[in-house]
Motif scaffolding. Structure first.
Motif, PDB file in Angstrom:
ATOM      1  N   HIS A   1      97.515  35.021 -21.987  1.00 26.43           N
ATOM      2  CA  HIS A   1      97.824  34.653 -23.692  1.00 26.43           C
ATOM      3  C   HIS A   1      98.593  33.266 -23.649  1.00 26.43           C
ATOM      4  O   HIS A   1      98.284  32.453 -24.548  1.00 26.43           O
ATOM      5  CB  HIS A   1      98.454  35.870 -24.372  1.00 26.43           C
ATOM      6  CG  HIS A   1      98.415  35.399 -25.996  1.00 26.43           C
ATOM      7  ND1 HIS A   1      96.972  35.033 -26.600  1.00 26.43           N
ATOM      8  CD2 HIS A   1      99.055  34.646 -26.703  1.00 26.43           C
ATOM      9  CE1 HIS A   1      97.598  34.614 -27.808  1.00 26.43           C
ATOM     10  NE2 HIS A   1      98.576  34.057 -27.906  1.00 26.43           N
TER      11      HIS A   1
ATOM     12  N   HIS B   1      97.182  42.272 -27.560  1.00 30.28           N
ATOM     13  CA  HIS B   1      96.043  42.064 -28.279  1.00 30.28           C
ATOM     14  C   HIS B   1      94.885  41.799 -27.745  1.00 30.28           C
ATOM     15  O   HIS B   1      93.630  41.854 -28.165  1.00 30.28           O
ATOM     16  CB  HIS B   1      96.366  40.974 -29.397  1.00 30.28           C
ATOM     17  CG  HIS B   1      96.253  39.452 -29.121  1.00 30.28           C
ATOM     18  ND1 HIS B   1      97.365  38.640 -29.471  1.00 30.28           N
ATOM     19  CD2 HIS B   1      95.823  38.910 -28.234  1.00 30.28           C
ATOM     20  CE1 HIS B   1      97.096  37.423 -29.069  1.00 30.28           C
ATOM     21  NE2 HIS B   1      96.327  37.534 -28.343  1.00 30.28           N
ATOM     22  N   HIS B   2      94.989  41.418 -26.296  1.00 31.18           N
ATOM     23  CA  HIS B   2      93.633  41.305 -25.645  1.00 31.18           C
ATOM     24  C   HIS B   2      93.346  42.849 -24.851  1.00 31.18           C
ATOM     25  O   HIS B   2      92.344  42.961 -24.246  1.00 31.18           O
ATOM     26  CB  HIS B   2      93.840  40.497 -24.326  1.00 31.18           C
ATOM     27  CG  HIS B   2      94.183  38.784 -25.013  1.00 31.18           C
ATOM     28  ND1 HIS B   2      93.170  38.346 -25.097  1.00 31.18           N
ATOM     29  CD2 HIS B   2      95.041  38.470 -25.252  1.00 31.18           C
ATOM     30  CE1 HIS B   2      93.386  37.099 -25.717  1.00 31.18           C
ATOM     31  NE2 HIS B   2      94.901  36.991 -25.671  1.00 31.18           N
TER      32      HIS B   2
HETATM   33 CU   LIG Z   1      95.786  36.145 -26.701  1.00 28.76          CU
END
Ligand SMILES: [Cu+2]
Ligand code: HEM
Ligand SMILES: [Cu+2]
Lengths: 268, 523
Positions: free
Chosen positions: B238, B288-289
């Motif tokens: 990220h 969030h992944h």
């Molecule tokens: Cu991300």
């Protein structure tokens, strides 16, 4: 404090900040609807929240694009030696240009987060009166086991009007049991158990598809959820039970693959 | 100009140009992979290959090479190398030989990545390399691990170099508040690289150990855990999107300010609120992944809030960009068109990311074409447009020649049109359920038309990119000679001749009290 109270408080605070500008009307509708429904179908909640968020980002996007377009059109260079006005900001204005946007963005964020959290709780709190089915995924099939031991492959038959919960694991690689019509998926993994639930309201058929890259044939890993009326479901289940009993009596393997525990990675 | 001089060069500008050539070659190969994928998907059933593994290898190569071989090296290799010493008035970087080492390591990494096509067992594990598949596939996982390790190492030594350069080699009078936004952005990106690349290095080393040495970090049958890898991977990857985002938005700031001859709006807001905020938040949003990977519920909710808060620094930077356009004086040159294109594409990409921050909404759209469409808008295409804007903008400086405006603009409009066709449709069918990483979509016949439109869009897009690259090659060889400061910018890189000599200035530049890289003067 109870979760719902906390989210309620955050919703109020952020809705007040926005002055009910962007989404307060739909927020009101959301609460009254939620109170009326006995089973909170997460898929309905999803459609509702999705539409609301899309409307919000569309408004923000259009406003932003219009301002940008206006500045660009007004600023075409007319003489070769022309330079921009580059207005200087007073210290107070410079700070205000940070604090006010932060305040606006943060209230939109918290408002979205609160709505997302409420919906999340619907997705994770499974109604007590439910059909619970075990799922073992493998390259490249979905293998379901009903509470009475009946097994099916790539086809899950369920009665209409009853929440269905899947407890999932995998015997080899990662997979993700995705049912687009019910707006839900969750990965299944070796060595872990995950769950999801959905609410099949009416009879019909729905595609199940794999949403986590699992190997060469990932794109072909599909199945079907068949929702039958309660009566038809009972009849179907009776049929399956007879077959299942016959199969276990003769001690022959059931007609579907049973799957093994977690497969071991290739040894080198 | 002889070859030996280029191979043994330690001049930051030449090192930068070597980075540019390598990363554009990587871009071409990865772009061809994209076209092959689009050709395969143009109809249901096998079209150009009957073997799904071929598609998976193309997709692996496309993703890994676009990110690790094209965008990160073009931004933190080419632009950082070429621009930073010039922008801060330095003769070169702090450690020129280390710099030369980093570019050659980069070439080793790229060659390793592209050697995929010459080995019998190419990797088919996607750029994410998730186990258990990556530890049981017959594809070559070691190749993936080594590519990542070498490119990561090249980037780390580059990071040390640039942090030192900016800290110690600024010309007298260039205080921190007089640094170009691009310099700040790149510093932010290198700080992130230094913190997070080692985590990625760990992750990819461990999967190869699991596969080839029989360890059990990620094998549940022997007490490992498959999710650990995903956490390690995204703990780096990220922040990696900000390693791409920060320098590319920095380039856009430079281009917009120069071609609109307007000071960056609220400079300190952009630097401390925007760049600083992103660096601070970058490491707190990786979950969030993993919204559909069975992580603890409280962690998914917590990281929903942090992810949504990314809108704050990003929003401040967008205000900075658009504020710069206010009462400005815009020349619609090719670089400016690309930069304005970025504002538009990034607006769509950023806003469509908001639903993806909400875990309950991602239960439907995660791992679908919605995500693929979103990240192409926000990073892939916006980032590529920014890179193109920057190449056109500094083209007269690093080649000493001018590109052709007509072909430049034609290329821009074709890519702009093509990308919106391809990636808008992607988001649309994604919401309706089209999953990503599919070689075929036999059980989704309703999407066949959409896939055909996307294939057509990809051809237009590819044509636009090809025109741009040809424009540069022709311009560099026989374009008209460029002036030293064709855009009328006060930024320091424009005060030397085009192209700048070794050492950059005959005598070190000095700046006056009221100088600022964005203080435009009339006339
Ligand atoms: Cu991300
Ligand atoms: C030149 C135009 C481009 C086209 C037509 C294109 C098209 C595609 C397609 C069709 C997919 C695969 C969809 C799937 O099967 O899941 C994909 C995936 C991807 N693309 Fe692109 N792309 C382009 C440019 C880029 C650029 C510039 C980047 C730079 C970062 C990029 C990064 C990626 C990544 C990271 C993936 C995901 C790979 C994976 O799933 O492992 N693409 N692209
Ligand atoms: Cu799969």
């Amino acid at each position: 404090m109870h979760k719902e109270q906390v989210t309620g408080a955050i919703r109020w605070a952020s809705a007040a900040v926005l002055g009910g500008m962007l989404a307060a009307p739909s927020w009101a509708a959301d609460t009254s609807q939620a109170a009326l429904q006995k089973i909170n179908d997460p898929a309905r909640g999803w459609d509702h929240l999705w539409r609301e968020v899309i409307v919000d980002i569309t408004i923000i996007g259009i406003l932003f694009a219009l301002v940008t377009a206006y500045f660009v059109i007004r600023s075409r260079r007319t003489a070769e030696n022309q330079v921009g006005a580059s207005p200087t900001l007073s210290p107070a204005a410079a700070v205000a240009w940070v604090v006010i946007p932060i305040f606006i963005f943060l209230s939109i964020d918290l408002y979205t987060a609160a709505n997302g959290w409420v919906l999340w709780n619907h997705y994770r709190d499974v109604p007590a009166d439910r059909l619970e089915v075990k799922l073992e995924s493998g390259m490249y099939s979905w293998d379901y086991t009903y509470p009475n031991g009946v097994r099916t492959q790539n086809q899950l038959v369920v009665p209409a009007g009853k929440p269905v919960m899947l407890r999932m694991t995998s015997r080899d690689t990662l997979h993700s049991h995705y049912i687009p019509d019910f707006r839900v998926k969750e990965d299944s993994m070796p060595g872990r158990v995950t769950y999801l639930w959905f609410y099949p309201e009416k009879p019909g058929e729905h595609v199940v598809t794999c949403a986590e890259y699992c190997g060469v044939m990932h794109g072909y890993m599909a199945g079907r959820i068949i929702v039958k009326s309660a009566d038809e479901y009972a009849a179907w289940m009776k049929q399956e039970e007879i077959q299942f009993a016959a199969a276990s009596a003769t001690d022959a393997p059931a007609s579907v693959k049973t799957g093994q525990p977690a497969a071991k990675p290739k040894k080198t | 100009m002889n070859l030996k001089e280029w191979i043994f060069t330690t001049d930051h500008k030449r090192v930068g140009i070597l980075y540019l050539i390598g990363s554009l070659a990587a871009f071409a190969v990865a772009g061809i992979m994209a076209l092959l994928m689009r050709a395969e998907l143009s109809a249901i059933g096998p079209t150009i290959t009957a073997n799904p593994t071929n598609y998976n290898v193309w997709l692996y190569t496309h993703g890994a090479v676009m990110i690790l071989g094209f965008q990160i090296p073009a931004l933190t290799g080419f632009f950082a190398n070429f621009c930073i010493p010039l922008m801060i008035g330095a003769k070169d970087v702090a450690f020129p030989r280390v710099n030369a080492l980093s570019v050659w390591l980069f070439y080793v990494g790229v060659i390793l990545a592209l050697a995929t096509f010459f080995i019998p067992d190419p990797p088919d594990i996607m750029w994410t390399g998730y186990p258990p598949y990556s530890t049981i596939t017959t594809g070559n996982t070691a190749m993936y691990s080594f590519t990542v390790l070498i490119l990561g190492f090249a980037s780390i030594i580059g990071g040390v170099n640039f942090l030192t350069t900016v800290a110690y080699m600024r010309a007298p009078g260039i205080t921190l508040n007089k640094l170009n936004i691009f310099v700040w952005c790149t510093l932010g990106a290198f700080v992130l690289q230094l913190i997070f690349v080692p985590v990625l290095g760990t992750a990819v080393t461990l999967i190869s150990m699991d596969k080839y040495l029989g360890t059990n970090f990620f094998d549940p049958a022997k007490g490992g855990d498959v999710l650990t890898y995903q956490n390690l991977f995204w703990f780096y990857s990220h922040p990696a999107v900000y390693v791409i985002f920060l320098p590319f938005i920095g380039v856009v700031f430079e281009v917009i300010s120069s071609h609109a001859r307007s000071a960056v709006f609220n400079y300190k807001m952009v630097v401390y609120g925007g760049i600083g905020g992103i660096v601070l938040l970058a490491g707190e949003v990786w979950v969030h992944h993993l919204y559909v990977s069975g992580m603890a519920d409280w962690l998914r909710i917590g990281q929903m809030v942090t992810t949504l808060m990314i809108s704050i620094p990003v929003g401040l930077m967008m205000i900075g960009l658009v504020g710069t356009l206010y009462k400005s004086s815009i020349a619609f040159t090719t670089p400016m068109m690309y930069a304005l294109g970025v504002v538009f594409l990034f607006l769509i990409g950023g806003l469509t990311g908001i639903p993806l921050a909400v875990p309950s909404l991602t239960l439907a759209v995660s791992d679908t074409y919605y995500v693929v469409g979103h990240f192409h808008y926000v990073m892939a295409v916006a980032g590529t447009f920014a890179i193109f804007a920057g190449i056109y903008h500094w083209f007269p400086k690093f080649t000493g020649r001018m590109y052709n405006e007509f072909w430049g603009k034609l290329g821009f409009w074709l890519t702009f049109l093509g990308s919106n066709i391809v990636f808008w449709i992607m988001m649309d069918i994604g919401v309706q359920g089209m999953p990503r990483r599919y070689y075929d979509y036999a059980h989704f016949p309703q999407f066949e038309h959409a896939h055909q439109w996307m294939t057509a869009g990809a051809v237009i897009l590819g044509l636009g990119f090809a025109i741009a690259v040809l424009n540069w090659i022709i311009g560099a060889v026989k374009g008209p000679l460029a002036e030293d400061n064709p855009w009328g910018s006060p930024s320091l890189e424009w005060t030397t001749v085009s192209p700048p000599p070794h050492g950059n200035w005959p005598s070190p530049p000095s700046v006056s009290e009221d100088w600022h890289p964005y203080a435009y003067k009339k006339g």
